[in-house]
Design an enzyme around this catalytic site. Structure first.
Site, PDB file in Angstrom:
ATOM      1  N   TRP A 146       0.829  -1.210   0.000  1.00 30.04           N
ATOM      2  CA  TRP A 146       0.000   0.000   0.000  1.00 30.04           C
ATOM      3  C   TRP A 146       0.861   1.257   0.000  1.00 30.04           C
ATOM      4  CZ3 TRP A 146      -4.243  -1.239  -1.972  1.00 30.04           C
ATOM      5  CH2 TRP A 146      -4.941  -2.385  -1.586  1.00 30.04           C
ATOM      6  N   ASP A 152      -1.414   6.663   6.329  1.00 30.15           N
ATOM      7  CA  ASP A 152      -2.527   5.784   5.973  1.00 30.15           C
ATOM      8  C   ASP A 152      -2.741   4.856   7.168  1.00 30.15           C
ATOM      9  OD1 ASP A 152      -4.150   3.731   5.040  1.00 30.15           O
ATOM     10  OD2 ASP A 152      -2.915   3.259   3.285  1.00 30.15           O
ATOM     11  N   LYS A 200     -11.909  -1.642   6.973  1.00 31.93           N
ATOM     12  CA  LYS A 200     -11.086  -2.555   7.758  1.00 31.93           C
ATOM     13  C   LYS A 200     -11.580  -2.589   9.210  1.00 31.93           C
ATOM     14  CE  LYS A 200      -8.800  -2.984   4.029  1.00 31.93           C
ATOM     15  NZ  LYS A 200      -7.631  -2.270   3.538  1.00 31.93           N
TER      16      LYS A 200
END
Ligand SMILES: *Cc1c(COP(=O)(O)O)cnc(C)c1O
Length: 360
Positions: A101, A171, A195
């Protein structure tokens, strides 16, 4: 009705209580005669839902007045572009690449300016967090970027990098609201909610107000400007209205459970059960350097691909879903977010012990 133990990395388990409450309100939201899904986002009722969600999030995290909270769309991945477009005034930014990511974010930023990879853990399959106490932070960097919890690899920054005074952008998709944070250490903290907070389709951006300006890269689309959304209170266009409503319920659930410090305690307890077993098991082992282990995502392997596959299959039959590791890592991964009950982890470990006894 039988609910499984869902160890998915995302979209992931939500508190059963929240789902039940949403079900009760599905056809008639509190006497409005309609579902939140059917409601005008310009209505007073919906404005109330949005305001309450923001207020609860602010209370939970302790977000001061000089930060804006934005409820946006496009997932975490859209932020990979939105961040450089809005923040790269000098067209320079530093990235710490600790997984797929972060790497994607770095690659995306490279389209807009000079994105320097100032540290990486790719040499050992992202199984650790590099030492970030004295990195070569660029003198003209607009920000330093991290992915705080690496969902795929199961690593977490236990201390934030020394950014040498530069704005920190993080993030936090897979560790959002899992423990207390000091938001004032961040310029931008953002995450997709699927999530740990709610249904896919919402991304929350907590951003210091001085970073929200008209001065963005040329040709930045209107929809990708933080200022547009901040000025409109996340109602520039139709927001992901139902998703935000569920997020609001999860904020209330976390508050009721005792807030972020209670969440941390609960998450540490769950993670310890799993890691302690992995450390003593003769069949399974964790793949992450001990001091960098995530409380949220726990990857592990047997050492044999056949046994891994057999385990995932047997676990599924026993009611433990989505334990297969990410396709780039293999093995297994148990994601044990806020809403995973302690009992789910205890039962998983019991099942792993049985499997070990039968396969050694
Ligand atoms: C899942 C995930 C993403 C991608 O999220 P999307 O909403 O699918 O774009 C980005 N970063 C992290 C840390 C993630 O876990």
């Amino acid at each position: 009705m039988a609910r499984v133990y869902n160890f998915s990395a995302g979209p992931a388990v939500l508190p059963e209580e929240v789902l039940r409450e949403a079900a009760e309100e599905m056809l008639d939201y509190r006497g409005s005669g309609m579902s939140v899904m059917e409601m005008s986002h310009r209505s007073k009722t919906y404005q109330g839902i949005l305001d309450e969600a923001e207020a609860d999030l602010r209370a939970l995290v302790g977000i001061p007045e000089d930060y804006s909270v934005l409820f946006l769309q496009g997932g975490a991945s859209q932020q990979f572009a939105m961040i450089p477009m809005n923040l790269m005034k000098n067209r320079v930014a530093d990235y710490i690449v600790t997984g797929q990511w972060a790497k994607k974010a770095w690659q995306e930023a490279s389209k807009y300016g000079k994105a320097n990879k100032i540290a990486s853990s790719e040499d050992r399959t992202f199984s650790y967090i590099p030492d970030c106490s004295d990195l070569p932070v660029s003198a003209d960097a607009d920000y330093v970027y991290i992915c705080e919890n690496n969902t795929i690899y199961g690593t977490k920054f236990k201390t934030l990098p020394n950014t040498k005074g530069k704005t920190l952008v993080a993030d936090v998709s897979s560790c959002f609201l899992s423990e207390p944070v000091d938001i004032t250490k961040y310029g931008v903290m953002y995450g997709g909610v699927q999530k740990n907070i709610g249904p896919a389709g919402v991304v929350i951006v907590i951003i210091r107000k001085d970073l929200i300006t008209e001065d963005v890269l040329p040709a930045t689309p209107t929809m990708l400007r933080y200022k547009i959304h901040a000025d409109a209170g996340s109602l520039y266009n139709t927001p992901p209205a139902y998703g935000i409503y569920i997020c609001g319920k999860v904020f209330k659930w976390i508050r009721k459970m005792g807030g972020l410090s209670a969440m941390k305690e609960h998450n540490e307890k769950k993670a310890a059960i799993l890691y302690d077993y992995l450390d003593e098991s003769r069949l399974f082992r964790g793949t992450v350097r001990r001091q960098d282990r995530s409380l949220m995502n726990v990857p592990f392997v047997t050492g044999s691909e056949e046994l891994d596959a057999a385990f995932v299959k047997a676990a599924k039959e026993a009611g433990f879903e989505n334990l297969k590791g990410h396709r780039s890592v293999g093995g297994m991964r148990a994601s044990i977010y806020n809403a995973m009950p302690l009992e789910g982890v205890e039962k998983l470990v019991d099942f792993m012990k049985e499997f070990e006894a039968q396969n050694l």
